[in-house]
Design an enzyme around this catalytic site. Structure first.
Site, short mmCIF file in Angstrom:
data_model
loop_
_atom_site.label_atom_id
_atom_site.label_comp_id
_atom_site.label_asym_id
_atom_site.label_seq_id
_atom_site.Cartn_x
_atom_site.Cartn_y
_atom_site.Cartn_z
N THR A 17 -8.82 -39.93 13.64
CA THR A 17 -8.94 -40.34 14.81
C THR A 17 -8.04 -41.86 14.48
O THR A 17 -7.04 -42.07 15.39
CB THR A 17 -10.54 -40.93 14.63
OG1 THR A 17 -11.78 -40.53 14.82
CG2 THR A 17 -10.54 -42.30 15.89
N SER A 62 -11.45 -33.96 9.93
CA SER A 62 -11.13 -33.70 8.06
C SER A 62 -12.47 -33.16 8.54
O SER A 62 -12.23 -32.93 6.87
CB SER A 62 -12.05 -35.82 7.96
OG SER A 62 -13.07 -35.95 7.51
N SER A 63 -13.64 -32.68 8.71
CA SER A 63 -14.78 -31.38 8.64
C SER A 63 -13.98 -30.23 8.59
O SER A 63 -14.83 -29.06 7.89
CB SER A 63 -15.45 -31.29 10.08
OG SER A 63 -15.62 -32.96 10.16
N ASP A 94 -14.43 -38.35 8.10
CA ASP A 94 -16.23 -37.69 8.19
C ASP A 94 -15.82 -37.24 6.34
O ASP A 94 -17.36 -37.36 5.97
CB ASP A 94 -16.39 -36.95 9.05
CG ASP A 94 -16.40 -36.91 10.40
OD1 ASP A 94 -17.02 -38.59 10.52
OD2 ASP A 94 -16.23 -36.22 11.61
N THR A 170 -19.18 -43.89 -0.27
CA THR A 170 -19.88 -42.29 0.85
C THR A 170 -19.55 -42.99 1.92
O THR A 170 -19.81 -44.18 2.09
CB THR A 170 -21.24 -42.54 0.66
OG1 THR A 170 -21.93 -42.43 -1.11
CG2 THR A 170 -22.28 -41.46 0.96
N ARG A 250 -30.28 -32.67 -5.85
CA ARG A 250 -30.64 -33.87 -5.85
C ARG A 250 -31.88 -34.29 -5.77
O ARG A 250 -32.79 -33.17 -4.43
CB ARG A 250 -30.21 -33.60 -3.81
CG ARG A 250 -28.29 -33.70 -3.85
CD ARG A 250 -28.27 -33.65 -1.95
NE ARG A 250 -28.64 -35.77 -2.63
CZ ARG A 250 -28.21 -36.39 -1.49
NH1 ARG A 250 -29.08 -34.95 0.13
NH2 ARG A 250 -28.74 -37.27 -0.99
N GLN A 282 -32.04 -38.44 -5.14
CA GLN A 282 -31.35 -38.16 -3.34
C GLN A 282 -31.55 -40.29 -3.08
O GLN A 282 -31.01 -40.19 -1.60
CB GLN A 282 -32.54 -38.19 -2.60
CG GLN A 282 -32.81 -36.58 -2.41
CD GLN A 282 -34.54 -35.40 -1.49
OE1 GLN A 282 -34.75 -36.70 -1.31
NE2 GLN A 282 -34.37 -35.12 -2.24
N1 ASP Z 1 -14.30 -36.49 12.86
C1 ASP Z 1 -13.43 -37.15 12.55
C2 ASP Z 1 -12.40 -36.78 11.28
O1 ASP Z 1 -13.25 -37.48 10.34
C3 ASP Z 1 -13.38 -38.50 12.78
C4 ASP Z 1 -12.78 -39.55 11.99
O2 ASP Z 1 -11.75 -39.44 12.32
O3 ASP Z 1 -13.09 -41.26 11.53
O4 ASP Z 1 -11.24 -36.10 11.04
#
Ligand code: ASP
Length: 347
Positions: A17, A62-63, A94, A170, A250, A282
């Site tokens: 983002t 980032s996913s 993420d 985290t 966990r 956990q």
């Molecule tokens: N889905 C986005 C990412 O992790 C969210 C962000 O950028 O904060 O790439």
């Protein structure tokens, strides 16, 4: 050409983002490039710094981060290490805590700041948190002690006025600007009117070490969370998988599990087959102490290692890193319990 008098910072944009710059007139999202960034954050020019940038091509959410991308980052930092005083990585939120944890292990002997940051709202949006996160991350990456050594020679996340050790973080919120937390380790600095560093919590600069980059991780592992009513067949199927080399397990509370015979047998059989099982809690704060209750002691006796107060992100990337180094089973077991780079409190 870089002016040698000024500190030099390398800004690495991976995606996320923070780099999606929303055009204030059209509202359209524009791709990251440094010229755009200077247009939306002209304050950058006020720094007395040499700032260069590199961008992942293409930038990624980032996913979509993989260990290969972490290796790319290690390569960029290693090949530019002598030319820059600090590094700022712009990253989606993420999986930022996974990347920060992985880099802390892969950049052995790091003696310069590597500061990850991102934002919940794109730069260019009126209420963006990206500007503040970016500007302060740059300032921290360039900050030096009176003797010229860097104040923060380690991998960190800077977010919402807090500087945190990367492998202690985290993501805790999908909405709030206060998106990250370091639950088991104090914040390294707070940015208010001034940036107040908590010097005794920061890893000291060590002139005796040199950077040793590591590129190979082994991800033949899983994270597996206990819950009341968990079924034997499913667990046994997972644990007996031939390609599985390690499990981040966990458990409840201080490292406890149900006292079902089948579970203890399955875990014992797995550790006997030299699968590394790491017990983490956990709970979001506190540490595993398997000797406290019968429900924990049985796990200790089955050969499970305590992950102490590791975050799930640090436990996972540490095990990937140790497996990737090609160490022996016993070496991995002992390294897993050792504090390598500030990720764990030994108990
Ligand atoms: N889905 C986005 C990412 O992790 C969210 C962000 O950028 O904060 O790439």
């Amino acid at each position: 050409m870089n002016n040698k008098e000024k500190p030099s910072i390398l800004l690495i944009y991976t995606g996320g983002t923070i780099g999606m710059m929303s055009n204030a007139e059209t509202g359209a999202l524009e791709n990251f490039n440094f010229e755009h960034l200077l247009r939306y954050v002209p304050e950058i020019k006020q720094f007395n710094l040499n700032i260069s940038s590199q961008t992942f091509n293409p930038p990624i959410d980032s996913s979509d981060m993989h260990p290969e991308h972490w290796a790319n980052l290690v390569e960029i930092i290693h090949s530019n290490y002598n030319s820059y005083d600090g590094f700022v990585i712009l990253h989606g939120t993420d999986t930022m805590a996974f990347t920060a944890s992985a880099l802390s292990f892969m950049l052995e002997g790091l003696n310069k700041p590597v500061i990850l940051t991102g934002s919940q709202l794109p730069i260019g949006v009126l209420r963006t948190d990206g500007k503040e996160n970016l500007l302060t991350a740059i300032e921290i990456a360039a900050a030096k002690n009176a003797d010229g050594t860097p104040i923060v020679p380690e991998v960190c996340i800077f977010f919402n006025q807090k500087l945190m050790r990367g492998n202690r973080c985290t993501k805790i919120s999908a909405e709030s600007f206060d998106a990250f937390s370091s639950n088991n380790y104090p914040v390294l600095a707070k940015a208010g009117l001034e940036i107040q560093y908590d010097y005794k919590q920061i890893r000291p600069y060590n002139p005796a070490v040199t950077l040793v980059p590591h590129y190979t991780l082994d991800s033949d592992i899983i994270i597996f969370s206990l819950f009341p009513g968990i079924k034997p067949d499913i667990i046994k199927n997972v644990l007996t998988n031939d390609s599985l080399k390690g499990i981040i397990f966990r458990t409840f509370g201080s490292g406890n599990a149900p006292q079902d015979e089948w579970l203890v047998e399955a875990l014992t059989e797995s550790t006997r087959q030299e699968k590394i099982i790491v017990n983490i809690t956990q709970c979001s704060t506190g540490s595993v102490k398997m000797h406290l209750y019968e429900t924990g002691l049985q796990l200790l006796e089955s050969g499970i290692i305590s992950g102490a107060d590791l975050t799930v992100e640090a436990a996972l990337t540490k095990l990937m890193f140790l497996l990737g180094k090609g160490l022996t089973h016993d070496e991995i077991r002992s390294e897993m319990r050792r504090n390598i780079c500030g990720e764990l409190t030994e108990n």
